[in-house]
Design a protein around this motif. Structure first.
Motif, PDB file in Angstrom:
ATOM      1  N   PHE A  75       0.754  -1.273  -0.002  1.00 35.68           N
ATOM      2  CA  PHE A  75      -0.067   0.098  -0.092  1.00 35.68           C
ATOM      3  C   PHE A  75       0.904   1.338   0.033  1.00 35.68           C
ATOM      4  CE2 PHE A  75      -3.018  -3.076   1.943  1.00 35.68           C
ATOM      5  CZ  PHE A  75      -4.229  -2.657   1.222  1.00 35.68           C
ATOM      6  N   ASP A  76       0.489   2.412  -0.642  1.00 35.35           N
ATOM      7  CA  ASP A  76       0.965   3.452  -0.806  1.00 35.35           C
ATOM      8  C   ASP A  76       0.282   4.282   0.379  1.00 35.35           C
ATOM      9  OD1 ASP A  76       1.847   6.196  -0.939  1.00 35.35           O
ATOM     10  OD2 ASP A  76       2.026   6.082  -3.091  1.00 35.35           O
ATOM     11  N   VAL A  77       0.829   4.195   1.543  1.00 38.16           N
ATOM     12  CA  VAL A  77       0.150   4.699   2.746  1.00 38.16           C
ATOM     13  C   VAL A  77      -0.188   6.220   2.688  1.00 38.16           C
ATOM     14  CG1 VAL A  77      -0.129   4.786   5.368  1.00 38.16           C
ATOM     15  CG2 VAL A  77       0.662   2.783   3.985  1.00 38.16           C
ATOM     16  N   ARG A  78       0.661   6.927   2.481  1.00 37.36           N
ATOM     17  CA  ARG A  78       0.709   8.306   2.294  1.00 37.36           C
ATOM     18  C   ARG A  78      -0.317   8.772   1.168  1.00 37.36           C
ATOM     19  NH1 ARG A  78       6.983   8.711   2.230  1.00 37.36           N
ATOM     20  NH2 ARG A  78       7.465   9.083   4.602  1.00 37.36           N
ATOM     21  N   LEU A  79      -0.147   8.100   0.189  1.00 31.41           N
ATOM     22  CA  LEU A  79      -1.262   8.307  -1.179  1.00 31.41           C
ATOM     23  C   LEU A  79      -2.616   7.941  -0.379  1.00 31.41           C
ATOM     24  CD1 LEU A  79      -2.025   9.260  -3.879  1.00 31.41           C
ATOM     25  CD2 LEU A  79      -1.829   7.006  -4.432  1.00 31.41           C
ATOM     26  N   MET A  80      -2.772   7.085   0.365  1.00 32.35           N
ATOM     27  CA  MET A  80      -4.098   6.507   0.802  1.00 32.35           C
ATOM     28  C   MET A  80      -4.740   7.817   1.864  1.00 32.35           C
ATOM     29  SD  MET A  80      -5.183   3.584   3.360  1.00 32.35           S
ATOM     30  CE  MET A  80      -4.610   4.500   4.754  1.00 32.35           C
ATOM     31  N   VAL A  81      -3.653   8.154   2.608  1.00 34.66           N
ATOM     32  CA  VAL A  81      -4.037   9.296   3.565  1.00 34.66           C
ATOM     33  C   VAL A  81      -4.461  10.499   2.876  1.00 34.66           C
ATOM     34  CG1 VAL A  81      -3.217  10.701   5.537  1.00 34.66           C
ATOM     35  CG2 VAL A  81      -2.927   8.188   5.606  1.00 34.66           C
ATOM     36  N   ARG A  82      -3.614  11.017   2.026  1.00 30.97           N
ATOM     37  CA  ARG A  82      -4.158  12.069   1.174  1.00 30.97           C
ATOM     38  C   ARG A  82      -5.493  11.843   0.552  1.00 30.97           C
ATOM     39  NH1 ARG A  82       0.771  12.470  -1.163  1.00 30.97           N
ATOM     40  NH2 ARG A  82       0.198  11.410  -3.075  1.00 30.97           N
TER      41      ARG A  82
END
Length: 142
Positions: A75-82
């Motif tokens: 998962f691209d966690v930063r992208l998901m959060v953004r």
């Protein structure tokens, strides 16, 4: 921006701010209260575009709640959060736009009913339809 590459065994939730899950839960409960009030008042039968947009935002938040419990690998966690924060920022104006499509009398009744419904919702209700949290939800394909 460098993609965050988590080690195996870490959950997505381990990589986000501690207040992220409670914010998601609060947003989801607010939308669940609106949807339940709409259903109880018989208003949700016609689905204008603004309501459809709210349903999509609710799905974004629900998906993120589901992903928080998963292994972070892949998962691209930063992208998901953004992207999730962007969805959450759109909830209030989208709700307001939807409420403008309803007559003022019904709008006042609906807003009052949403407040009553919200008081009846439990924290676990934020997880309705979320695999792994709601026993009636269909299993995740991941």
């Amino acid at each position: 921006m460098k993609k965050l590459k988590p080690r195996r065994g870490k959950r997505v939730e381990d990589l986000v701010d501690a207040d992220f899950r409670p914010r998601l839960e609060a947003a989801r409960l607010a939308m669940r209260a609106l949807f339940r009030a709409l259903d109880e008042l018989g208003v949700g039968q016609r689905v204008p575009g603004e309501l459809r947009k709210l349903i999509e935002l609710d799905a974004d938040v629900a998906e993120c709640l589901h992903v928080l419990d998963m292994d972070a690998a892949g998962f691209d966690v930063r992208l998901m959060v953004r992207e999730t924060l962007s969805s959450m920022e759109r909830v209030e104006p989208t709700t307001a736009a939807f409420l403008e499509t309803i007559s003022s009398d019904l709008r006042e009744q609906l807003i009052a009913h949403v407040e009553v419904v919200r008081l009846t919702l439990q924290p676990a209700d934020a997880y309705l339809d979320i695999p792994g949290r709601d026993p009636l939800a269909r299993p995740s394909s991941r």
